[in-house]
Design an enzyme around this catalytic site. Structure first.
Site, PDB file in Angstrom:
ATOM      1  N   THR A  67       0.886  -1.180   0.000  1.00 26.54           N
ATOM      2  CA  THR A  67       0.000   0.000   0.000  1.00 26.54           C
ATOM      3  C   THR A  67       0.917   1.221   0.000  1.00 26.54           C
ATOM      4  O   THR A  67       1.352   1.665  -1.053  1.00 26.54           O
ATOM      5  CB  THR A  67      -0.975   0.006   1.197  1.00 26.54           C
ATOM      6  OG1 THR A  67      -0.232  -0.082   2.412  1.00 26.54           O
ATOM      7  CG2 THR A  67      -1.961  -1.129   1.097  1.00 26.54           C
ATOM      8  N   THR A 101      -1.855  -1.594   8.220  1.00 29.49           N
ATOM      9  CA  THR A 101      -2.049  -3.032   8.286  1.00 29.49           C
ATOM     10  C   THR A 101      -0.767  -3.778   7.943  1.00 29.49           C
ATOM     11  O   THR A 101      -0.052  -3.404   7.030  1.00 29.49           O
ATOM     12  CB  THR A 101      -3.149  -3.441   7.296  1.00 29.49           C
ATOM     13  OG1 THR A 101      -4.377  -2.952   7.792  1.00 29.49           O
ATOM     14  CG2 THR A 101      -3.219  -4.947   7.137  1.00 29.49           C
ATOM     15  N   GLU A 135       6.301   4.584   7.558  1.00 33.77           N
ATOM     16  CA  GLU A 135       5.873   5.813   6.887  1.00 33.77           C
ATOM     17  C   GLU A 135       6.529   7.057   7.462  1.00 33.77           C
ATOM     18  O   GLU A 135       6.376   7.381   8.631  1.00 33.77           O
ATOM     19  CB  GLU A 135       4.353   5.959   7.015  1.00 33.77           C
ATOM     20  CG  GLU A 135       3.605   4.925   6.191  1.00 33.77           C
ATOM     21  CD  GLU A 135       2.122   4.866   6.527  1.00 33.77           C
ATOM     22  OE1 GLU A 135       1.684   5.579   7.445  1.00 33.77           O
ATOM     23  OE2 GLU A 135       1.417   4.095   5.859  1.00 33.77           O
ATOM     24  N   ASN A 188       0.029  10.685   6.640  1.00 35.75           N
ATOM     25  CA  ASN A 188      -1.170  10.178   7.278  1.00 35.75           C
ATOM     26  C   ASN A 188      -2.300  11.179   7.359  1.00 35.75           C
ATOM     27  O   ASN A 188      -3.408  10.835   7.752  1.00 35.75           O
ATOM     28  CB  ASN A 188      -0.827   9.622   8.662  1.00 35.75           C
ATOM     29  CG  ASN A 188      -0.073   8.327   8.530  1.00 35.75           C
ATOM     30  OD1 ASN A 188      -0.604   7.364   7.996  1.00 35.75           O
ATOM     31  ND2 ASN A 188       1.191   8.326   8.946  1.00 35.75           N
TER      32      ASN A 188
END
Lengths: 383, 383
Positions: free
Chosen positions: A146, A179, A259, A378
């Site tokens: 992702t 996830t 991230e 985010n």
């Protein structure tokens, strides 16, 4: 390599059109046996995605012949329709692969609260089945990404048998930045009970101690499939260590790809009264936003370490705590220690040691720094 | 106004030179009686700063005649020398004010792990004593600022008596973004037991539910001093409500001034089985970094709310959860609700309602969004 390093497995990764940008988004992993033994560990979040609820049921049967994984949508908080969609996914895979739907696990990752475009998923399963290959592990690993910047695979080859795997996510099983999906395969001939024991032991000290941002996903899934194709049954301890090594390798890859992170932080707790104490203190330090900001700023701010320790229920005396950052004991006996200017924080890896002086147990938790890039990624993810 | 709104109090705020930039950094608040009743609530962090350890002892005696507060240094994790410095601070104030050192509370805020420049502190106490005034409340409030962009004061004036106060910090009592120091004063004639009861009741539902970043300070201190100078003893309920109102007002000012924040987020939990459940769920939502980033991005990402609820032990069924963001029920029965595009998030205040459908209890937790500015301020603070 990846999930096809072990004999008896094929895999594929294709673009089914679930992601609007056209990137690969659907993976298949098939166990051709002779054995179909499997074990699984799932998120402990009480809000579980439909594929987690489905796969937990599949694993209760102890046999997994295939796994369908998709990125581009988590199928979480999607109600009865979401569960029907997961069921239809397994049924479709069963149909094209001539398998039993009750032995097909499903895993999804992406945004919560959106139904999957099932026409594309079902069509994609057919395409993926046609692309299955003994060399498909890498493509499968790519298709489950992702926000991952790289795909993650690991292999341990032993004498006549192999454990391999793939992972996606910049996160973790217990808590999760995003996830985490992991599929491990082995051609060793190991029964379901031993697989389960080895997998739980491995995740407890690897993925469970990778705590990038303290958030727990609705979709985290780790599966271990055994084909028995090598015709070898290793000693349990040797097998468990191989599973642990692959999990550890993949866990490290997750942290390095977290991230927005600019630092990988190893929080090592020493001399705790119990392992639970060590883990509690390690997590408290790893989740302290102020400390994570300080590390980003290359500031060896040990006061924030003590402050985080102080919020736990672990056994310790404040005036016996010691803290080292990158080898310099900046805090001794709860107060100022060696010169903080000696701490070199220019490199990506940062090592924090918290000595509780309360026993002999230890634990290591991995986390990342908190950065403006994390905030940016985010806050913009679903917009 | 501030701590000098109530009769019987004088205060001062001066620049003692503790801060290198020359800003005000030392405050004095003196209770001239006739009563010297007091109550205090302190950080629950087990790593407590020297002034917290000192003031906890002072409060056990039940009488507080003066409070010395400094910014520019927390005097935390400073060992026996730090405690001696706090003691010397109280002794010096006792000397210049002709009071008993055992009745003088001390509070400090700033960086952890540094000893205070005691020559400047001791000299500053003399200067501050000379500057004491019935109009000094504002200057005292200014002198306790650290990263605060504004000073914070609040007053509730009742029929013949008053409760006023000052606060610093962008944080909170239980968890804290930075240290929170609060001094409240009243001229009502209220005994120590009632003060203690009113203060604990007030902080439990105000400062304790302001949770900007989940970090807990070593120095958090809330003091309530009563002079009795108004010669009025109000009904307990009316007095407690006035204390609660001042705490609530100051708590709101803390949230609005949280470091780097661009949104103030009110997390309201409805229909919980118990108040503890409601608080646990509210805190879990308020501490979720992914959600806080989403709110910063004006993204009504209710999946992250459900994910946060799912990590708690509160009573609920996943498929009965409802979530509203700014009045739009974006999640109904654990799944997709009204159109998320209807959510207007342009304004600073964001209101999240989590309906657990499990009882009738409720709680409200305040937090902030997570921003690049927060990261910047907290990675550069001590460098």
């Amino acid at each position: 390599m990846s999930v096809t390093a072990a004999k008896g497995f094929t895999a594929a990764g294709i673009a089914a059109g679930i992601k609007e940008n056209g990137n690969p988004d659907l993976a298949l992993v098939v166990n051709h046996g002779p054995a179909l033994a499997a074990a699984g560990v799932f998120t402990s979040n009480r809000v579980k995605a439909a594929p987690v609820l489905w796969s937990e049921q599949v694993l209760k049967g102890g046999l997994v012949s295939a796994v369908v994984l998709n990125s581009g949508g988590a199928n979480a908080c999607t109600g009865p329709k979401g569960f029907q969609d997961t069921h239809a996914t397994a049924e479709r895979a069963a149909e094209v692969l001539d398998l039993n739907a009750g032995e097909i696990a499903v895993a999804s990752t992406g945004l919560i609260g959106l139904l999957l475009p099932m026409d594309k998923v079902l069509k994609g399963i057919g395409t993926a089945a046609g692309a299955l290959s003994e060399h498909g592990g890498e493509k499968a690993a790519i298709a489950i990404k992702t926000t991952d910047s790289v795909h993650k695979t690991a292999v341990v080859a032993k004498d006549g048998w192999t454990v391999g795997g793939m992972a996606k996510g910049a996160g973790m099983l217990a808590p999760g930045l995003a996830t985490m999906l992991v599929v491990l395969t082995t051609d060793a001939d190991v029964d379901g009970d031993a697989l389960d024991r080895a997998l739980r032991a491995a995740t407890r000290t690897t993925f469970d101690r990778v705590d990038s941002d303290g958030c727990m996903s609705t979709n985290d899934t780790v599966l271990l499939l055994a084909s028995g194709a090598a015709g070898v049954t290793p000693q349990y301890a040797e097998f468990a260590e191989a599973v642990r090594a692959v999990c550890d390798d993949l866990g490290q890859q997750l942290i390095r790809d977290a991230e927005g992170a600019s630092k990988d932080i190893r929080v090592e707790v020493l001399n705790a009264a119990s392992e639970d104490d060590a883990v509690e203190v390690g997590r408290s330090i790893a989740r302290n936003n102020l400390l994570k900001c300080a590390i980003h700023g290359e500031d060896p701010n040990w006061g924030r370490v003590l402050s985080a320790i102080g919020t736990t229920g672990a056994a310790f005396e404040p005036d016996r705590l010691n803290v080292a950052i990158n080898g310099v004991w900046v805090c001794r006996n709860g107060g100022v220690g060696e010169d903080r200017d000696q701490v070199d924080m220019r490199y990506r890896e940062v090592h924090i040691v918290a000595d509780l002086a309360a026993g002999s147990e230890t634990a290591t938790i991995w986390t990342n720094d908190l950065t403006a890039d994390y905030v940016h990624e985010n806050s913009a993810y679903s917009s």
